[in-house]
Enzyme design. Structure first.
Site, short mmCIF file in Angstrom:
data_model
loop_
_atom_site.label_atom_id
_atom_site.label_comp_id
_atom_site.label_asym_id
_atom_site.label_seq_id
_atom_site.Cartn_x
_atom_site.Cartn_y
_atom_site.Cartn_z
N ASP A 7 0.84 -1.28 -0.04
CA ASP A 7 -0.07 -0.05 0.01
C ASP A 7 0.90 1.31 -0.09
O ASP A 7 1.86 0.96 0.13
CB ASP A 7 -1.00 0.07 1.24
CG ASP A 7 -1.66 1.18 1.66
OD1 ASP A 7 -2.30 1.78 0.83
OD2 ASP A 7 -1.31 1.85 2.51
N ASP A 9 -0.22 5.29 0.99
CA ASP A 9 -0.34 6.10 2.02
C ASP A 9 -0.58 5.47 3.34
O ASP A 9 -1.24 4.52 3.59
CB ASP A 9 -1.62 6.90 1.72
CG ASP A 9 -1.59 7.81 0.61
OD1 ASP A 9 -0.54 8.48 0.52
OD2 ASP A 9 -2.46 7.72 -0.42
N GLU A 16 -0.70 10.93 5.06
CA GLU A 16 -2.03 11.71 5.24
C GLU A 16 -1.86 12.79 5.95
O GLU A 16 -2.37 13.84 5.61
CB GLU A 16 -2.98 10.55 6.05
CG GLU A 16 -3.12 9.24 5.22
CD GLU A 16 -3.93 9.61 3.84
OE1 GLU A 16 -4.32 10.96 3.62
OE2 GLU A 16 -4.55 8.55 3.36
N GLY A 50 -10.32 7.62 -0.82
CA GLY A 50 -10.30 8.20 -2.11
C GLY A 50 -10.70 9.87 -1.81
O GLY A 50 -11.59 10.08 -1.01
N GLY A 51 -9.88 10.81 -2.32
CA GLY A 51 -9.87 12.10 -1.85
C GLY A 51 -10.95 12.86 -2.26
O GLY A 51 -11.61 13.71 -1.75
N THR A 119 -2.75 0.77 -4.46
CA THR A 119 -3.11 1.96 -3.59
C THR A 119 -4.55 2.63 -4.32
O THR A 119 -4.79 2.57 -5.48
CB THR A 119 -2.12 3.04 -3.73
OG1 THR A 119 -2.64 4.14 -3.06
CG2 THR A 119 -1.62 3.28 -5.17
N THR A 120 -5.23 3.12 -3.41
CA THR A 120 -6.48 3.95 -3.83
C THR A 120 -6.03 5.50 -4.37
O THR A 120 -6.91 6.02 -4.60
CB THR A 120 -7.46 4.01 -2.71
OG1 THR A 120 -7.18 4.45 -1.51
CG2 THR A 120 -7.95 2.79 -2.49
C1 XBP Z 1 -5.53 6.21 0.87
C2 XBP Z 1 -6.20 7.04 0.29
C3 XBP Z 1 -6.41 8.35 -0.69
C4 XBP Z 1 -5.50 9.39 0.19
C5 XBP Z 1 -5.65 10.75 -0.66
O1 XBP Z 1 -4.97 5.36 0.03
O2 XBP Z 1 -7.54 6.73 0.66
O3 XBP Z 1 -7.37 8.71 -0.87
O4 XBP Z 1 -5.91 9.68 1.17
O5 XBP Z 1 -5.24 10.51 -2.18
P1 XBP Z 1 -3.84 4.08 0.09
P2 XBP Z 1 -6.18 11.05 -3.16
O6 XBP Z 1 -3.92 3.94 1.61
O7 XBP Z 1 -4.79 3.00 -0.46
O8 XBP Z 1 -2.47 4.38 -0.43
O9 XBP Z 1 -6.61 12.50 -2.96
O10 XBP Z 1 -5.40 10.93 -4.47
O11 XBP Z 1 -7.32 10.04 -3.18
MG MG Z 2 -2.85 3.31 3.43
#
Ligand code: XBP
Ligand code: MG
Length: 258
Positions: A7, A9, A16, A50-51, A119-120
């Site tokens: 993953d 983030d 974050e 997702g942002g 990743t999302t």
């Molecule tokens: C984490 C998320 C993302 C980020 C922000 O993804 O949910 O939405 O917080 O990025 P992961 P965006 O833990 O799967 O990496 O604004 O581009 O969505």
């Molecule tokens: Mg994460």
């Protein structure tokens, strides 16, 4: 164990609180919205992955002064500006990699274990983070990178992990995922992948009972990892032999999710 799927983030780096959150706030200022996401509020909003989805949820749950039919468009504009702000923050060195991540990536790369990302987050965010890594050309170490653009439905849906498995032509049982959140754990498990969780301040109280093992972080020389649950950690750090032993235990247990 043929592949490690990371993953991004919260797992590769604590992006974050000091990355995405700040970038959202910069976008709010630029658009004169008068919104501010403090550390605690952002922790609550992280329940929505997702942002863009997070922005829409915020508008809906706070009954903001934006007509409903304009919210989608506004979320897109904020998100575009936020993504640019995030890249600037990364290039300014706002984020450091989590303990042990580079060590484990180097070990896996040297031993020919396939590396991948699921990743999302938006792909541009992954690229800029990898560019800031302490080794040159880190992106080329990953056999595949699947991000928000590759899968319409975000974690906890397993889509992004299934996309990675398809591209690697591997079954979930040949991989280990490394995640920081319950949504990420659920996504990986639903794709049949045994999952190690490295918690962070935003996720440490979540339910990780489905994880292979739960640790504070991967650990490094001089800063040992703390074991928090699941299969025991044998030493101070999560290294490749440790992951192989955990993987073998999961296989032997014939876990129905594997
Ligand atoms: C984490 C998320 C993302 C980020 C922000 O993804 O949910 O939405 O917080 O990025 P992961 P965006 O833990 O799967 O990496 O604004 O581009 O969505
Ligand atoms: Mg994460």
């Amino acid at each position: 164990m043929r592949a490690l799927i990371f993953d991004v983030d919260g797992t590769l780096a604590d992006t974050e609180r000091d990355g995405h959150r700040i970038a959202f706030n910069e976008a709010f200022v630029e658009l004169g919205l008068g919104w501010d996401w403090d550390v605690a509020l952002y922790g609550e909003l992280l329940a929505v992955t997702g942002g863009r989805e997070r922005l829409l949820h915020f508008m809906q749950s706070n009954d903001v002064d934006v007509p409903i039919e304009q919210r989608e468009e506004l979320a897109k504009s904020v998100h575009r500006i936020k993504t640019e702000a995030y890249a600037r923050l990364m290039r300014d060195g706002a984020i450091v990699w989590r303990p042990g991540v580079m060590r484990l990536l180097e070990e896996a790369h040297a031993r020919g274990v396939t590396l991948a990302i699921a990743t999302t987050t938006t792909r541009a965010n992954v690229d800029v983070l990898l560019e800031q890594a302490p080794v040159d050309g880190l992106a080329s170490w990953f056999a595949t990178i699947a991000a928000a653009e590759d899968c319409a439905i975000k974690k906890p849906d397993p889509g992004v992990y299934r996309c990675v498995l398809e591209r690697l032509a591997l079954p979930g049982s040949a991989c280990i995922a490394i995640e920081d959140s319950q949504a990420g754990l659920e996504a990986a498990r639903a794709a049949g992948i045994a999952t190690l969780v490295t918690v962070n301040d935003y996720t440490s109280t979540q339910d990780f009972s489905n994880a292979l093992s739960i640790v504070s972080d991967l650990g490094d020389r001089g800063s040992p990892s703390r074991h928090l649950g699941g299969l025991p950690l044998d030493g101070d750090c999560v290294d490749l032999p440790q992951l192989e032993r955990w993987h073998a235990r999961a296989m032997a247990a014939a876990d129905p999710a594997l």
